[in-house]
Motif scaffolding. Structure first.
Motif, PDB file in Angstrom:
ATOM      1  N   SER A  34      11.439   8.292   7.516  1.00  0.00           N
ATOM      2  CA  SER A  34      10.696   9.124   8.470  1.00  0.00           C
ATOM      3  C   SER A  34      11.597  10.098   9.224  1.00  0.00           C
ATOM      4  CB  SER A  34       9.927   8.243   9.458  1.00  0.00           C
ATOM      5  OG  SER A  34      10.822   7.458  10.218  1.00  0.00           O
ATOM      6  N   CYS A  91      -2.887   0.904   8.805  1.00  0.00           N
ATOM      7  CA  CYS A  91      -2.412   2.285   8.840  1.00  0.00           C
ATOM      8  C   CYS A  91      -2.615   2.777  10.262  1.00  0.00           C
ATOM      9  CB  CYS A  91      -3.207   3.139   7.855  1.00  0.00           C
ATOM     10  SG  CYS A  91      -2.733   4.871   7.906  1.00  0.00           S
ATOM     11  N   LYS A 141      -3.513  -4.932   5.691  1.00  0.00           N
ATOM     12  CA  LYS A 141      -2.591  -3.812   5.827  1.00  0.00           C
ATOM     13  C   LYS A 141      -3.151  -2.869   6.878  1.00  0.00           C
ATOM     14  CE  LYS A 141      -0.942  -4.097   1.145  1.00  0.00           C
ATOM     15  NZ  LYS A 141      -0.797  -3.445  -0.147  1.00  0.00           N
ATOM     16  N   TYR A 161      13.210   4.510  16.211  1.00  0.00           N
ATOM     17  CA  TYR A 161      12.373   3.528  15.548  1.00  0.00           C
ATOM     18  C   TYR A 161      11.370   4.252  14.682  1.00  0.00           C
ATOM     19  CZ  TYR A 161       8.894  -0.136  14.908  1.00  0.00           C
ATOM     20  OH  TYR A 161       8.027  -1.024  14.360  1.00  0.00           O
ATOM     21  N   GLY A 162      11.163   3.748  13.489  1.00  0.00           N
ATOM     22  CA  GLY A 162      10.152   4.366  12.651  1.00  0.00           C
ATOM     23  C   GLY A 162      10.192   3.847  11.229  1.00  0.00           C
ATOM     24  N   GLN A 163       9.249   4.310  10.458  1.00  0.00           N
ATOM     25  CA  GLN A 163       9.092   3.927   9.062  1.00  0.00           C
ATOM     26  C   GLN A 163      10.289   4.420   8.249  1.00  0.00           C
ATOM     27  OE1 GLN A 163       5.323   5.226   7.617  1.00  0.00           O
ATOM     28  NE2 GLN A 163       5.886   5.018   5.484  1.00  0.00           N
ATOM     29  N   THR A 164      10.606   3.727   7.166  1.00  0.00           N
ATOM     30  CA  THR A 164      11.655   4.150   6.254  1.00  0.00           C
ATOM     31  C   THR A 164      11.373   5.572   5.782  1.00  0.00           C
ATOM     32  OG1 THR A 164      12.031   1.876   5.542  1.00  0.00           O
ATOM     33  CG2 THR A 164      12.793   3.617   4.061  1.00  0.00           C
TER      34      THR A 164
END
Length: 155
Positions: free
Chosen positions: A84, A10, A8, A79-82
């Motif tokens: 965000s 980060c 994973k 574009y991006g993380q859920t």
């Protein structure tokens, strides 16, 4: 699943605010404790959390909208993380207009400013989610995934 594919990652970006054409370091923190700082990106602009959608629109999207009225193709891509803030930034609210309503407003205002010029507008409004492309201009009950083609004539 291999050990490598199970890692994973980060991501932390430094500096958080990058000026135009400023290089910044992308720091990857792996779940195994290793840190990779060998990646760097060249940005047009990174916006801080306290900047408004209007600032983003005026700095990035408005010049693109103006160029489309001059005949150039343009794409605005979020574009991006859920969770965000992509939908909020693009759509906004009734009190805070997002990028899309501001762009539409500017396109029609610009057209209004050139009454003797003829315009042909073509617009796509798509969502890419979980590797599925959906046309958001189709009624939701008729919506189905779009076919992605690598070549126009071959499919």
């Amino acid at each position: 699943m291999t050990e490598e594919s199970a890692v994973k990652v980060c991501v932390r970006v430094r500096p958080l605010i990058a000026r135009k054409n400023q290089r910044f370091i992308l720091v990857l923190f792996h779940s195994n404790g290793n840190v990779n700082t060998n990646l760097s990106l060249l940005t047009d602009r990174v916006f801080a959390a306290d900047e408004t959608t209007s600032q983003l629109y005026n700095d990035i999207a408005k010049p693109l909208v103006v160029s489309t009225v001059e005949g150039y193709n343009g794409t605005i891509f979020a574009y991006g993380q859920t969770s965000s803030g992509k939908t909020f930034t693009m759509m906004g609210t009734s009190r805070t207009l997002g990028v899309i309503p501001q762009a539409v407003e500017d396109v029609f205002q610009t057209i209004k400013n050139f009454p003797k010029k003829e315009f042909l507008l073509r617009v796509s409004y798509m969502e890419i989610y979980n590797e599925t492309v959906t046309d958001l201009l189709v009624d939701s009950w008729k919506r189905k995934p779009l076919e992605v083609r690598e070549q126009i004539n071959v499919g």
